[in-house]
Design an enzyme around this catalytic site. Structure first.
Site, short mmCIF file in Angstrom:
data_model
loop_
_atom_site.label_atom_id
_atom_site.label_comp_id
_atom_site.label_asym_id
_atom_site.label_seq_id
_atom_site.Cartn_x
_atom_site.Cartn_y
_atom_site.Cartn_z
N LYS A 9 0.85 -1.20 0.00
CA LYS A 9 0.00 0.00 0.00
C LYS A 9 0.88 1.24 0.00
O LYS A 9 1.70 1.43 0.89
CB LYS A 9 -0.93 0.05 1.21
CG LYS A 9 -1.98 1.17 1.04
CD LYS A 9 -2.71 1.54 2.30
CE LYS A 9 -2.05 2.68 3.06
NZ LYS A 9 -1.95 3.96 2.36
N ALA A 16 1.40 5.46 0.05
CA ALA A 16 0.80 6.59 0.78
C ALA A 16 -0.20 7.30 -0.14
O ALA A 16 0.03 7.41 -1.34
CB ALA A 16 1.89 7.55 1.23
N GLY A 44 6.52 4.69 8.74
CA GLY A 44 5.68 5.87 8.91
C GLY A 44 5.83 6.42 10.31
O GLY A 44 6.88 6.27 10.94
N GLU A 62 9.51 0.96 10.87
CA GLU A 62 10.49 2.05 10.77
C GLU A 62 9.72 3.32 11.05
O GLU A 62 8.92 3.75 10.22
CB GLU A 62 11.07 2.14 9.36
CG GLU A 62 11.84 0.94 8.91
CD GLU A 62 13.26 0.91 9.41
OE1 GLU A 62 13.61 1.77 10.25
OE2 GLU A 62 14.01 0.02 8.98
N GLU A 65 0.56 22.98 7.81
CA GLU A 65 -0.02 23.63 8.99
C GLU A 65 0.66 23.14 10.27
O GLU A 65 0.90 23.92 11.20
CB GLU A 65 -1.53 23.36 9.07
CG GLU A 65 -2.35 23.96 7.93
CD GLU A 65 -2.28 25.49 7.89
OE1 GLU A 65 -1.88 26.11 8.90
OE2 GLU A 65 -2.59 26.08 6.83
#
Lengths: 537, 503
Positions: free
Chosen positions: A228, A230, A281, A304, A387
């Site tokens: 998968k 990101a 991640g 990781e 942000e």
């Protein structure tokens, strides 16, 4: 699974990085010119049109590009502008089920794990050749989707992907079990078997490199994969995987699902028919992934995760070199590296000079359109990260750190942030404790080695550390004392296919790359049988 | 495992007489005449006719080659390249070998009498695959960080050993070239290769391809010549750090003596054999017969691991002998370019005569000649597949390496007897076991003093399987990661630690 991310891979020590760039293509000298000119304040102009087309936006299951079962899509955005690049099929649990079934079949029935390792090697080598052939296309897609400088993608990251594939190709036919001594008349051997169907979840900061770190060892060992990507950066893995199939990978061996963490990622992590999971991640997402694995089928998990890596400049340091290296250690890849040197500890004897020069260096940093030659820093990945980073900058100011440079947005479009330097940072400030994952350098002062060892280790993380000294004994002392998976002495972000990488403490479990990475993807089976009249034991 | 008649559709495009492009010594990246200007003839064993005159290297030429290799090692790029870069160049070398497979296979056939179809399907691809295997190993050479008993930091460096001398035989010129050269290249060494005087053609071609692939000048030098001159110069050279030799036990002894008398260079020897194949009562007789025959006739019996002693348990002895003789009579000997042919000519007149004299010796000693025993045809060095039965341990044909298509067959009763007789040899290169019984297989595997044991297979070589001998079959390994270590030196580095948090 909002902020998946990963660190940088560099094939050369920093000090020779620019030489490596020169040898790759020649015109990177313009990059150094970019560094020396005033550029931070230059306005972000009309974005360069990316020299690439998006050809693959669907899920890759069983060797075919297919729609999501729900037929849903999500937009992937250009971080330079926030505009939509493409709408990408959005995988969810049902798609993950299909992909796992395909990987299961490819594992159980073959041919992949039953194939001669030499043949697996040849396919990975052909893939490496195809990566080289499509170097600029892959790099352009990476830059468009991620915002990283094109020169960095084209001259270092994509070549490193090819390098990784060749490295792992060479392992395929050298995976050795052992014959084992026994206390009695027994013949004992260990078989190193592929572990099965592996689930891999990769981050957005180095999409292709993280793809390579993950699939390389899994494929070399004979496993099948559901990967998968990101949701911020789904594009380059689809193009690369298409090349891998062109190189001869059988269908079902590598399935690629684009989608979100809470849906597709969670489905993979909790799947009962996935034998192994590898995740890169954030630490918070890593915790969720490990819990899902525990709650489902106890699949082993490699993690990781985040970091708050110290970079320690000792009193004997050449300040100019230290400034340059510390700057690189933090600002590289827009600061979006899990191993970023985000706590710059400087010995009090050189502190003032160091701060002054670091400020000057940050002000010179060339920020702009990543497709432009000479750009050192592109936009942050997305509005959420943007942000979040600005929030950390505000907290730094509020907590009383001295803002030496930067401190806000650059331009009025896209996610550009000015290279930011704080001095007088104290250990208890938020900017010294949490992973910012952006272009924000925190400089801290220290007195002696014991003091800095203690402070450097006072973190829940343990991914990496940098040491800058010419003193052999100091280097050896710090190297052993720092609780981190990688220690760079007089270099930083020096990556290589053979150098293992991974974290202590809450930076993760296991090691990727190098010989160590193979064990993540192998089961060990002990085979024991009695011996009759053995000639020796 | 049994060899079949090749059904090669490319038979019609045989290059029966390939042009000979390379006949000179290859030193420092250039093809050069020998200093003496002398040449020697290389012969087509199908006819005994001269194929080409080859530059005859001698001591002065070896000196030049070693000087080039030394320079390339001490000051050149090769040992200083990252392993991954050496690997890339070696991969390119392998690709070039595959691109030239047809021509290389033909050269191998005219020079050595080897089957063209096998060269194309096996020998030449194997030369490429060895290069790829070690190319992939070049960036995986790990030293170790050591566990010290006090405050010390210690680690090992695996350094390339330096200038290597390779002396290779004539029976598998391509495979031996690649199996010697590839690990040495991967390790970062430079080298001088002396091919056998019977079969210099492919080695010189490989030198040309190595240069095309980008291997720097001086790294790989090829000096064709004779053992007594060029080979001797290599083994006694003061500036060669290691010699790797494959050949006869007799010559191996000379090489070791020369190394001892000169600079104590490291030596690895892959020498002769008299390998037993032990067939137990529970074996599939058909399969066992195929294996036994293939074990002795493959490559005309010119293979150091030939199953030249076949021990058959008494329960199946008669049946097996019958099948062996049938199959041996059906074995096709002839022109090695013909895809139907299973056995070509012996490599040269000397070997041919030696084999025939052993056959005479066997008859004289009282062994029973079941089939074969004679030369074939008027021209060239062809010999019939030959099987002797009731061979006794003390007979010369049971003791000496014949290196030809001559099987020595004997009967045994018990596993203990089989082990004892199998070990009753000065050699220890390989052994085969044919049985379905796990305990028998395990017991015999551990009991036989030989470097390779094949259970229900024979000649099962692989890049990853270390190969080498016990006893007078030599020492040191070719193939596998073990071979890499022949070309590496271990250096230990130690420095004190202060205030270490752990030891």
């Amino acid at each position: 699974m909002a902020s998946l991310r990963k660190c940088w891979l560099l094939s050369r020590p920093f000090s020779s990085a620019s030489a490596a760039l020169h040898s790759r293509g020649g015109n990177i000298s313009s990059l150094s010119r970019g560094i020396s000119k005033y550029s931070t304040a230059s306005a972000i102009e009309e974005p360069v049109s990316p020299p690439v087309q998006v050809n693959y936006t669907q899920l890759l299951i069983n060797g075919q590009f297919v729609k999501a079962a729900s037929e849903k899509t999500f937009p992937t955005l250009d971080p330079r502008t926030g505009d939509v690049i493409a709408h990408v099929a959005e995988g969810d649990a049902e798609d993950v089920n299909r992909a796992v079934a395909s990987a299961r079949k490819a594992f159980d029935e073959g041919p992949w794990p039953k194939m001669a390792a030499y043949e697996r090697q040849r396919i990975l080598l052909r893939f490496a050749d195809l990566i080289e052939k499509h170097n600029d296309e892959l790099a352009a897609l990476e830059t468009w989707d991620n915002g990283k400088p094109f020169e960095q993608a084209a001259k270092i990251e994509v070549p490193m992907l090819a390098r990784l594939m060749r490295y792992y190709a060479g392992w395929a036919d050298k995976i050795h079990g052992l014959t084992v001594p026994a206390d009695g008349p027994y013949h004992v051997q260990t078989l190193h078997e592929p572990i099965g169907v592996t689930g891999q979840i990769i981050p957005w900061n180095f999409p292709l490199l993280m793809y390579g770190w993950k699939i390389g060892p899994a494929l070399a060992c004979g496993n099948t994969i559901v990967l998968k990507t990101a949701e911020q950066t789904p594009l380059s893995a689809l193009l690369a995987s298409n090349l891998l199939h062109e190189a001869g990978l059988p269908p079902g061996v590598l399935n690629v699902i684009s989608g979100f963490g809470p849906t597709a990622g969670a489905a993979l992590a909790s799947h009962m028919d996935v034998d192994k999971l590898a995740f890169t991640g954030s630490t918070s997402t890593g915790k969720i992934v490990l819990q899902l694995a525990a709650r489902s089928n106890l699949k082993p998990v490699t993690l990781e995760l985040g970091g708050k890596s110290p970079f320690i400049i000792c009193e004997d340091a050449d300040v100019d070199k230290a400034v340059e290296l510390a700057h690189f250690a933090l600002f590289f890849n827009q600061g979006q590296c899990c191993c970023a040197g985000s706590r710059t500890f400087v010995h009090e004897r050189v502190y003032d000079e160091f701060v002054e020069k670091s400020k000057a260096r940050a002000l010179k940093r060339a920020v702009g359109d990543p497709f432009k030659v000479g750009t050192e820093q592109g936009p942050q990945i997305d509005t959420e990260q943007f942000e979040k980073i600005l929030g950390y900058i505000r907290s730094g100011v509020e907590n009383g750190a001295t803002l030496e440079a930067g401190g806000g947005r650059l331009g009025n479009k896209g996610f550009y942030i000015k290279p930011t330097v704080f001095s007088n940072v104290k250990d208890d400030m938020l900017i010294a404790r949490e992973e910012i994952f952006g272009p924000v350098q925190s400089i801290l002062k220290y007195k002696d080695l014991d003091d800095v060892i203690h402070r450097a280790n006072s973190t829940p993380y343990g991914l990496a550390a940098g040491v800058f000294t010419q003193n052999l004994d100091t280097a050896n002392t710090l190297t052993r004392a720092l609780r981190a998976g990688t220690v760079w002495v007089n270099c930083f972000d020096t990556f290589d296919a053979a150098i293992p990488f991974g974290g202590y403490k809450m930076s993760g479990h296991g090691r990727e790359k190098g010989i160590y990475s193979l064990s993540n993807y192998l089961q060990v089976k002990a085979v024991v049988t009695p011996l009759k009249n053995p000639a020796w034991l | 495992m049994a060899s079949q008649n090749s059904d090669d559709s490319s038979a019609s495009i045989f290059v029966k007489n390939p042009t000979i492009k390379f006949t000179k010594l290859f030193i420092n990246g250039e093809f050069v005449d020998s200093i003496s200007g002398k040449t020697f003839e290389t012969i087509d064993p199908r006819t005994g006719e001269v194929i080409a005159k080859i530059a005859e290297g001698d001591k002065e030429d070896v000196d030049l080659a070693v000087k080039a290799a030394r320079q390339a090692f001490d000051h050149g790029t090769w040992p200083r390249l990252p392993g991954s870069e050496r690997g890339r160049i070696m991969m390119k070398f392998a690709d070039l070998i595959e691109e030239n497979a047809e021509e290389l296979a033909a050269l191998e056939t005219i020079d050595g009498g080897k089957l063209f179809s096998m060269n194309k399907a096996m020998d030449i691809p194997q030369a490429a695959s060895s290069l790829r295997y070690y190319a992939g190993a070049a960036d995986k050479i790990h030293g170790e960080v050591l566990k010290m008993s006090r405050e010390l930091h210690g680690y090992t460096l695996q350094e390339p050993i330096g200038v290597v001398g390779h002396i290779i035989p004539w029976n598998f010129p391509s495979i031996m070239f690649s199996v010697k050269v590839s690990p040495a290249l991967a390790a970062g060494c430079t080298m001088v290769v002396k091919p056998a005087e019977q079969t210099p053609l492919t080695a010189l071609f490989y030198a040309h391809l190595a240069k095309l692939a980008g291997i720097p000048n001086g790294v790989l030098n090829v000096v064709s010549g004779l053992g007594s001159t060029a080979g001797s110069a290599i083994s006694s050279h003061m500036d060669i750090d290691v010699v790797s030799f494959t050949g006869s036990t007799e010559v191996g002894r000379k090489i070791l003596q020369a190394a001892a008398a000169s600079n104590l260079k490291v030596v690895s020897l892959e020498l002769g054999g008299k390998s037993p194949l032990i067939i137990f009562d529970d074996a599939d007789v058909d399969m066992a017969a195929d294996l036994a025959l293939f074990g002795i006739l493959y490559n005309k019996g010119e293979i150091c691991v030939a199953s030249s002693r076949v021990y058959v348990q008494e329960g199946i002895y008669e049946e097996l002998v019958k099948k062996l003789v049938e199959k041996a009579k059906a074995w096709v000997v002839g022109d090695p370019f013909d895809p139907k042919v299973q056995q070509g000519p012996q490599v040269d007149k000397k070997q041919f005569e030696k084999i025939l004299s052993y056959i005479e010796q066997g008859k004289g000693e009282g062994a029973t000649l079941l089939t074969g025993g004679k030369p074939l045809g008027e021209k060239g060095y062809f010999i019939e597949p030959t099987i002797f039965a009731e061979v006794k341990e003390e007979m010369l044909i049971a003791k000496d390496e014949i290196f030809g298509p001559v099987m020595a067959l004997a009967k045994f009763k018990t596993i203990e007897e089989a082990i004892k007789r199998a070990n009753n040899t000065r050699y220890g290169l390989a052994a085969g076991i044919v049985t379905k019984d796990l305990n028998v297989a395990n017991t015999v595997s551990r009991s036989i003093r030989a470097g390779t044991i094949w259970i229900n297979c024979y000649f099962a070589f692989d890049n990853d399987i270390p190969f080498g001998g016990y006893k007078m079959s030599g020492f040191g390994k070719d193939f596998g990661l073990e071979a890499l270590h022949k070309y590496l030196q271990v250096k230990s580095v130690v420095t004190p630690l202060y205030n270490t948090p752990w030891l």
